[in-house]
Design an enzyme around this catalytic site. Structure first.
Site, PDB file in Angstrom:
ATOM      1  N   SER A 218      10.484   8.185  -1.778  1.00  0.00           N
ATOM      2  CA  SER A 218      10.893   7.183  -0.806  1.00  0.00           C
ATOM      3  C   SER A 218      10.521   5.799  -1.301  1.00  0.00           C
ATOM      4  O   SER A 218       9.561   5.630  -2.039  1.00  0.00           O
ATOM      5  CB  SER A 218      10.181   7.443   0.521  1.00  0.00           C
ATOM      6  OG  SER A 218       8.788   7.241   0.349  1.00  0.00           O
ATOM      7  N   LYS A 219      11.297   4.839  -0.871  1.00  0.00           N
ATOM      8  CA  LYS A 219      11.072   3.487  -1.374  1.00  0.00           C
ATOM      9  C   LYS A 219       9.757   2.907  -0.876  1.00  0.00           C
ATOM     10  O   LYS A 219       9.251   1.956  -1.453  1.00  0.00           O
ATOM     11  CB  LYS A 219      12.243   2.591  -0.994  1.00  0.00           C
ATOM     12  CG  LYS A 219      12.413   2.368   0.479  1.00  0.00           C
ATOM     13  CD  LYS A 219      13.603   1.462   0.742  1.00  0.00           C
ATOM     14  CE  LYS A 219      13.885   1.361   2.231  1.00  0.00           C
ATOM     15  NZ  LYS A 219      15.089   0.573   2.496  1.00  0.00           N
ATOM     16  N   ARG A 220       9.240   3.474   0.193  1.00  0.00           N
ATOM     17  CA  ARG A 220       7.969   2.979   0.694  1.00  0.00           C
ATOM     18  C   ARG A 220       6.842   3.253  -0.304  1.00  0.00           C
ATOM     19  O   ARG A 220       5.840   2.589  -0.345  1.00  0.00           O
ATOM     20  CB  ARG A 220       7.620   3.653   2.038  1.00  0.00           C
ATOM     21  CG  ARG A 220       8.416   3.125   3.203  1.00  0.00           C
ATOM     22  CD  ARG A 220       7.882   1.785   3.677  1.00  0.00           C
ATOM     23  NE  ARG A 220       8.960   0.872   4.077  1.00  0.00           N
ATOM     24  CZ  ARG A 220       9.499   0.814   5.285  1.00  0.00           C
ATOM     25  NH1 ARG A 220       9.086   1.602   6.231  1.00  0.00           N
ATOM     26  NH2 ARG A 220      10.444  -0.052   5.548  1.00  0.00           N
ATOM     27  N   ARG A 221       7.009   4.291  -1.124  1.00  0.00           N
ATOM     28  CA  ARG A 221       5.924   4.702  -1.994  1.00  0.00           C
ATOM     29  C   ARG A 221       6.193   4.545  -3.483  1.00  0.00           C
ATOM     30  O   ARG A 221       5.272   4.510  -4.278  1.00  0.00           O
ATOM     31  CB  ARG A 221       5.564   6.168  -1.707  1.00  0.00           C
ATOM     32  CG  ARG A 221       5.067   6.368  -0.299  1.00  0.00           C
ATOM     33  CD  ARG A 221       4.626   7.793  -0.046  1.00  0.00           C
ATOM     34  NE  ARG A 221       3.919   7.866   1.221  1.00  0.00           N
ATOM     35  CZ  ARG A 221       2.633   7.613   1.368  1.00  0.00           C
ATOM     36  NH1 ARG A 221       1.907   7.298   0.327  1.00  0.00           N
ATOM     37  NH2 ARG A 221       2.063   7.684   2.551  1.00  0.00           N
TER      38      ARG A 221
END
Length: 458
Positions: A218-221
């Site tokens: 995920s782009k959050r990580r």
RNA sequence: GUCCCCAUCGUCUAGAGGCCCAGGACGUCGCCCUUUCACGGCGAAAACACGGGUUCGACUCCCGUUGGGGACGCCA
């Protein structure tokens, strides 16, 4: 029957490496069997889909060298290839199911009379889920709710659009992420109710973050944007090779291979079912090999010119550095942030006299604010960050100082907004993210709180 | 919580019952090469989650446990 596969990206954000991974598998399977690889844009989410995102996704996949035989840009015998342009077929199907009592209207909480159309699913029994990669999957109908087919805005959901379009486009093999296994009963029921033969399904494992729990990429990580890798200086053949490596390594041990070699040797049926971690260390190593082995210095110079040392970038960087230059030699250090992937991130430098945890929150909020920008221009960035600093009750000057350090590794550098624009959205946000983690990050719980208020503001 | 899926070195994987006291690659460490660093070469440490079966024999088959992931949206 001729093999036909497809990749159906949803144009709602940055081009994702997970999309590229699945595109690669679909491409390889179609090529190997002398079939066709189709690109269909799944823009059924009217609120979030954008043409800009669609263009970016197509450009990224093409950059990687994954050429599709049919698609919205190249046309084909099953046009149109954009879901929004073929909703009539979906509506007809929905109406037909409604008329036949197979589906029903759901008015939900809408007082205005708008309704969604849902498919009626069996209450009892168990359905077998054919999956070419797994044995004997099944699921109780009891655990499957009635899927919405047509939303109250008249647009089909993925469930409907996907089945209708795959059928109409004569897709023979659906190779998609395993996140869809849970929805397979709904799709199979649709095929059955409509009297259509379902395609073969291959649910491939999801790529994972390199975090403790190995959550789905995920782009959050992690950096997930294909644009990020391009801008960070990765070569398309290396990225593609790396993606292939996650699915297959050759017995001889050589891990550097071409797309053609991958197509020739890769067997989809022998794909490992454990989700692979997207390990950028190995990607960097592979990329280095391509740089060293496939290009002479002259060609490498050409690569560099194409990458960032082009007239436009040089001129833009020169313009930003100019007010701070006394000699031409000052340009190097001032502009180095534009020509590097890594910038120094010292927690003390980043926070300065401020509280590190608070600065980490600022960086997170800044990242979100920038992410939401429809256009990544100097003015838009300026407004977004000023609005954010005001809502936080912090002076813009104070607020932006850590951002400089996050971007360049130094508090004295080229102007912030212009630098961000020149670096591009993906790279800018990546640096903010890296700086945030250097500061110790934002606790998960706190992040959720911030997200809630952020959502409300947006 | 409910349902579903998955399980070999830190990471990507090879292994389709004996070839495996488990092979390769990244990363890590050491040595060599070298004006530094990198590259390159050589070497080392490092895994079959656990417990039951089945079998003459299990990393490979079955069951359970544990761990991890995914889905539970009028997002895809």
């Amino acid at each position: 029957m001729t093999v036909r596969t497809r990749i159906a990206p949803s144009p709602t954000g940055d081009p994702h490496v997970g999309t590229a991974y699945q595109a690669l598998l679909n491409y390889a399977y179609a090529r190997k069997h002398g079939g066709a690889f189709v690109l269909r844009v799944e823009d059924t989410d009217r609120a979030r889909s954008t043409r800009a995102s669609e263009a970016a996704i197509l450009r990224s996949l093409r950059w990687l060298g994954l050429a599709w035989d049919e698609g919205p840009d190249v046309g084909g015998p099953f046009a149109p290839y954009r879901q929004s342009e073929r909703i009539e077929a979906c509506r007809e199907v929905a109406e037909r199911l409604l008329g036949g009592g197979k589906a029903y209207r759901d008015f939900g909480e809408d007082a205005g009379g708008a309704y969604a159309i849902r498919l009626r699913t069996p209450e009892t029994g168990r359905i077998a889920l054919p999956d070419r990669l797994r044995q004997d999957l099944s699921k109780d109908w009891e655990s499957v709710d009635d899927p919405v087919l047509l939303k109250s805005d008249g647009f089909p959901t993925y469930h409907l659009a996907n089945v209708v379009d795959d059928h109409l486009m004569e897709i023979t093999d659906v190779i998609r992420g395993e996140e869809w296994i849970a929805s397979l009963p709904k799709h199979l029921l649709l095929y059955e109710t409509l009297g259509w033969d379902p395609p073969s399904f291959w649910h491939v494992p999801l790529l994972r973050n390199n975090d403790k729990n190995r959550t789905k990429l995920s782009k959050r990580r992690s950096p997930t944007s294909i644009d990020f890798y391009r801008q960070a200086g990765f070569l398309p053949e290396a990225l593609l090779n790396f993606l292939g490596m996650l699915a297959w390594t050759r017995a001889e041990g050589e891990e550097k291979f071409t797309l053609d070699a991958f197509v020739e040797h890769f067997e989809l049926g022998s794909l490992s079912l454990a989700g692979a971690v997207f390990d950028t260390e190995k990607l960097a190593w592979l990329n280095g090999r391509y740089l060293r082995e496939d290009y002479d210095p002259r060609e490498l110079a050409g690569l560099l010119r194409n990458w960032r040392f082009d007239d436009h970038t040089l001129e833009a960087a020169a313009g930003l550095a100019q007010p701070r230059m006394r000699t031409l030699g000052d340009f190097g250090p001032l502009a180095s942030l534009f020509f590097t992937d890594e910038t120094p991130r010292d927690p003390d430098d980043l926070a300065g006299s401020l509280e590190p945890s608070e600065v980490a929150e600022w960086l997170l909020l800044a990242e979100w604010a920038l992410e939401d920008l429809p256009e990544f221009t100097g003015e838009a960035v300026h407004q977004a960050l000023r609005a954010l600093s005001e809502s936080l009750g912090v002076k813009l000057r104070k607020f932006t100082r850590p951002l400089y350090v996050a971007l360049s590794g130094s508090a004295s550098s080229t102007p912030l907004f212009g630098s961000m624009v020149l670096l591009g959205s993906a790279m800018t946000r990546m640096r903010l993210r890296r700086a945030r983690s250097a500061l110790g990050g934002v606790p998960r719980r706190r992040e959720k709180e911030l997200e809630t208020t952020h959502r409300q503001r947006a």
